[in-house]
Design an enzyme around this catalytic site. Sequence first.
Site, PDB file in Angstrom:
ATOM      1  N   GLY A  68      29.031  -0.240  46.629  1.00  0.00           N
ATOM      2  CA  GLY A  68      28.312   1.013  46.624  1.00  0.00           C
ATOM      3  C   GLY A  68      26.858   0.760  46.250  1.00  0.00           C
ATOM      4  O   GLY A  68      26.563  -0.150  45.459  1.00  0.00           O
ATOM      5  N   CYS A  69      25.930   1.532  46.798  1.00  0.00           N
ATOM      6  CA  CYS A  69      24.507   1.281  46.536  1.00  0.00           C
ATOM      7  C   CYS A  69      24.162   1.527  45.070  1.00  0.00           C
ATOM      8  O   CYS A  69      23.420   0.744  44.466  1.00  0.00           O
ATOM      9  CB  CYS A  69      23.631   2.101  47.471  1.00  0.00           C
ATOM     10  SG  CYS A  69      24.029   3.866  47.528  1.00  0.00           S
ATOM     11  N   ASN A  70      24.694   2.601  44.483  1.00  0.00           N
ATOM     12  CA  ASN A  70      24.460   2.844  43.062  1.00  0.00           C
ATOM     13  C   ASN A  70      25.090   1.748  42.209  1.00  0.00           C
ATOM     14  O   ASN A  70      24.496   1.284  41.232  1.00  0.00           O
ATOM     15  CB  ASN A  70      25.042   4.193  42.650  1.00  0.00           C
ATOM     16  CG  ASN A  70      24.376   5.366  43.322  1.00  0.00           C
ATOM     17  OD1 ASN A  70      23.225   5.295  43.726  1.00  0.00           O
ATOM     18  ND2 ASN A  70      25.100   6.465  43.456  1.00  0.00           N
ATOM     19  N   THR A 106      23.000  -1.452  42.209  1.00  0.00           N
ATOM     20  CA  THR A 106      21.786  -1.352  41.394  1.00  0.00           C
ATOM     21  C   THR A 106      22.099  -1.562  39.924  1.00  0.00           C
ATOM     22  O   THR A 106      21.428  -2.330  39.224  1.00  0.00           O
ATOM     23  CB  THR A 106      21.104   0.008  41.602  1.00  0.00           C
ATOM     24  OG1 THR A 106      21.029   0.311  42.987  1.00  0.00           O
ATOM     25  CG2 THR A 106      19.707  -0.004  41.026  1.00  0.00           C
TER      26      THR A 106
END
Length: 342
Positions: free
Chosen positions: A148-150, A153
């Site tokens: 997932g992108c979140n 990060t």
Amino acid sequence: MTQSIAVLGASGYTGAELVRLLATHPRFRITALSADRKAGQPMAEVFPFLRHLTLPALQRIDDIDFAQVDLCFCALPHGTSQAVIAALPRDLKIVDLSADFRLRDPAAYQTWYGQPHSQPELQKEAVYGLTEFYRAGIAAARLVAGTGCNAATGQYAITPLIEAGVIDLDRIVIDLKAGVSGAGRSLKENLLHAELSEGTHTYSAGGRHRHLGEFDQEFSRTAGRPVRVQFTPHLLPMNRGILATVYLDGDPAQVHATLAARYGAEPFLQVLPFGALPSTRDVRGSNFVHIGVAGDRMPGRAVVVAVLDNLTKGSSGQAIQNANLMLGVEETAGLLLAPLFP
């Protein structure tokens, strides 16, 4: 040697980003693009910004000859990749950009996504796609599950600190801001311009965001014991980008030194000088991650800020980075584009 690539779900944001990046890849050639509802249409009609490229027309997945494909990117909606991937040839290499194979425990998948996992045996085969932490497994894998992108990060900011044992594992707070493209391309009332612009809002607060499943899985695996972080995401009226501000108990100088040492040889991870903090505008449209560390007025507290482009390093760029490893290509191939500015 040129290798043939298929992109399933090419009419979405991550599919279009894959095509944009693959167009200049020195070793990959796009031979098939799918989008069932837009089958028969040229990509230039769906995405005019790709008009300059000579691309195959969109088609239905069932009409693709996968015998002519070396690797397939699945940029399909969550919940649909399981059945699609199960029906693909067993010798085909696959990078899945959805959430369908990220969580190793099928029970965790059901908890966070509200439905049972239909392919638990296939799930056992999937390698988690955070490239900088799973290189060997990715290089040998047939199926890689993009993060997932979140979740990516936050992990870039925190995982090396857990590895090194320099922070309090029970006092981790992630305050995250994300651009609207992370919500996908489907029509949603709350994403209309009049509903979104000129403001910002919190969503999935109180431990309800699905990417917490990945944080739980990966941080606990690294620590060797359960780790639960506090995570609150916010939606900003910008198209691309994620900025995660992480609050930690730990010596700021040691936190900075740990991150700088861990990422010193990484081509896409850049740790700024101590006290300098990054901006999403400096990584927009690129596969780079910028990380900054600052001290707090309270001794023993540190602030870590990580930024990336959710469509590139957070999804499609990461997927190509993994595909490069899977096909024995230089890891940075096709991904050293400078960020967009201004």
